[in-house]
Write a protein that holds these residues in place. Structure first.
Motif, short mmCIF file in Angstrom:
data_model
loop_
_atom_site.label_atom_id
_atom_site.label_comp_id
_atom_site.label_asym_id
_atom_site.label_seq_id
_atom_site.Cartn_x
_atom_site.Cartn_y
_atom_site.Cartn_z
N ALA A 89 0.80 -1.22 0.00
CA ALA A 89 0.00 0.00 0.00
C ALA A 89 0.84 1.27 0.00
CB ALA A 89 -0.96 -0.02 1.19
N PRO A 90 1.92 1.38 0.78
CA PRO A 90 2.70 2.62 0.75
C PRO A 90 3.33 2.91 -0.61
CG PRO A 90 3.22 1.34 2.72
CD PRO A 90 2.43 0.45 1.83
N ASP A 91 3.76 1.87 -1.31
CA ASP A 91 4.35 2.05 -2.63
C ASP A 91 3.29 2.42 -3.66
OD1 ASP A 91 7.36 0.92 -2.45
OD2 ASP A 91 6.05 -0.29 -1.19
N LEU A 92 2.13 1.77 -3.58
CA LEU A 92 1.05 2.06 -4.52
C LEU A 92 0.58 3.52 -4.36
CD1 LEU A 92 -0.83 0.91 -6.70
CD2 LEU A 92 -2.43 0.30 -4.86
N ARG A 119 -0.39 14.35 1.26
CA ARG A 119 1.05 14.18 1.42
C ARG A 119 1.40 13.00 2.32
NH1 ARG A 119 3.70 15.62 -2.35
NH2 ARG A 119 5.57 15.74 -1.06
N ALA A 120 0.40 12.34 2.91
CA ALA A 120 0.67 11.24 3.83
C ALA A 120 1.54 10.14 3.23
CB ALA A 120 -0.65 10.66 4.34
N PRO A 121 1.36 9.74 1.96
CA PRO A 121 2.21 8.69 1.41
C PRO A 121 3.70 9.04 1.39
CG PRO A 121 0.27 8.98 0.04
CD PRO A 121 0.28 10.12 1.01
N HIS A 122 4.00 10.33 1.43
CA HIS A 122 5.41 10.76 1.36
C HIS A 122 6.07 10.85 2.74
CE1 HIS A 122 5.22 11.94 -2.95
NE2 HIS A 122 3.95 12.15 -2.65
N ALA A 123 5.28 10.65 3.79
CA ALA A 123 5.81 10.85 5.14
C ALA A 123 6.98 9.93 5.45
CB ALA A 123 4.70 10.66 6.17
N ALA A 124 6.94 8.70 4.92
CA ALA A 124 8.01 7.74 5.21
C ALA A 124 9.10 7.73 4.15
CB ALA A 124 7.41 6.33 5.33
N SER A 125 8.97 8.61 3.15
CA SER A 125 9.94 8.59 2.05
C SER A 125 11.15 9.45 2.40
CB SER A 125 9.30 9.12 0.76
OG SER A 125 10.28 9.26 -0.24
N PRO A 126 12.35 8.92 2.24
CA PRO A 126 13.55 9.71 2.54
C PRO A 126 13.78 10.81 1.51
CG PRO A 126 14.17 7.59 1.60
CD PRO A 126 12.70 7.54 1.82
N ALA A 127 13.02 10.78 0.41
CA ALA A 127 13.23 11.77 -0.65
C ALA A 127 12.41 13.03 -0.45
CB ALA A 127 12.90 11.15 -2.01
N THR A 128 11.61 13.10 0.63
CA THR A 128 10.69 14.21 0.84
C THR A 128 11.04 15.00 2.09
OG1 THR A 128 8.92 12.95 -0.22
CG2 THR A 128 8.26 14.85 1.09
N THR A 129 11.00 16.33 2.00
CA THR A 129 11.24 17.20 3.14
C THR A 129 9.96 17.94 3.50
OG1 THR A 129 11.81 19.14 1.80
CG2 THR A 129 13.60 17.57 2.27
#
Length: 276
Positions: A89-92, A119-129
């Motif tokens: 789900a996080p990747d989708l 923006r919730a899906p980006h919360a765990a992404s290291p590419a997002t500030t």
């Protein structure tokens, strides 16, 4: 030893023509009704694909299947080359954003808070500030013209205003595949045009937009391709000039239809023939 959760990475930006979603031999059964029957469809980056057809044709079901929200009974749905059901789900959520027909919220969130949910899906992404999140939210609100009531409760808005806020939430998600179910249904004339221009803008940026539209005239004006559905099947797919014939539309809708070129722009005008 405690294992650290995997942090999903957003996909690489697509190139025009990349296949972002497809169905092959797709059947979907809802209860006892077969809503989709052997649908083959390809969605490419850089295009707006409109799903059109009469009520009950299967448009919303097809959109939900592309979103992996409705499972296939037979056949396969792929998103970014992988079976949709196989994506975590996080990747989708980083690959497709969905605007449903209606959105109900039980808590008194403000407009900005609702948009920021995208923006919730980006919360765990290291590419997002955090600055990326703020920029995405501000841009989505400006694009849909909801910045002026950012602090108002979502529940206090009109139907058309809510529709634009929920669209802003989907835009803020920054997924390359955008799936919109009747985004113009509650909107006035100007905002219908605004939303469909936004769809074209996203396609110009090499995203793919699949949009359910009830008005064939709007689809003809803004979609690169249209898929005309009837009774759970794709009756035709192609450019509007290839699909929107008077004979086929009249047959599918069960209503005599006239198709004319606009005298200035050449865009197709589609309207029902009425008794004098």
């Amino acid at each position: 030893m405690r294992l650290r959760a995997r942090r999903p990475l957003p996909p690489a930006p697509p190139a025009p023509g990349d296949v972002l979603a497809e169905t092959r031999g797709l059947h979907v059964r809802l209860g006892t009704r077969e809503a989709l029957k052997g649908v083959d469809l390809t969605v490419r980056a850089g295009e707006v694909l409109a799903l059109v057809g009469p009520n009950g044709a299967g448009k919303s079901t097809l959109l939900s299947a592309l979103a992996a929200d409705v499972p296939a009974t037979e056949g396969v749905v792929r998103v970014h080359g992988r079976p949709a059901a196989d994506w975590p789900a996080p990747d989708l959520a980083l690959r497709r954003a969905v605007l449903p027909q209606s959105a109900a919220l039980s808590f008194p969130f403000t407009v900005e808070e609702v948009v920021r949910m995208g923006r919730a899906p980006h919360a765990a992404s290291p590419a997002t500030t955090p600055a990326d999140d703020d920029r995405a939210v501000a841009e989505a609100m400006a694009a849909t013209e909801v910045t002026g009531f950012a602090t108002r409760p979502f529940s206090a808005l009109s139907g058309g205003e809510r529709a634009r806020v929920v669209l802003a939430r989907a835009l803020a998600q920054h997924a390359p595949l955008l799936l919109l179910d009747e985004p113009t249904a509650a909107l006035d004339l100007r905002h219908q045009e605004l939303v469909l221009r936004l769809c074209r803008s996203r396609a110009h940026a090499s995203d793919a937009v699949v949009v359910v539209v009830h008005d064939p005239g709007l689809a003809a004006a803004y979609a690169h391709r249209v898929a005309l559905l009837c009774a759970g099947r794709v009756a035709a797919v192609g450019r509007p000039t290839e699909v929107f014939s008077e004979r086929l539309l009249s047959e599918v809708y069960g209503q005599p239809v006239e198709v004319l070129p606009h005298p200035r722009t050449g865009a197709l005008l589609v309207h029902p023939l009425r008794e004098p």
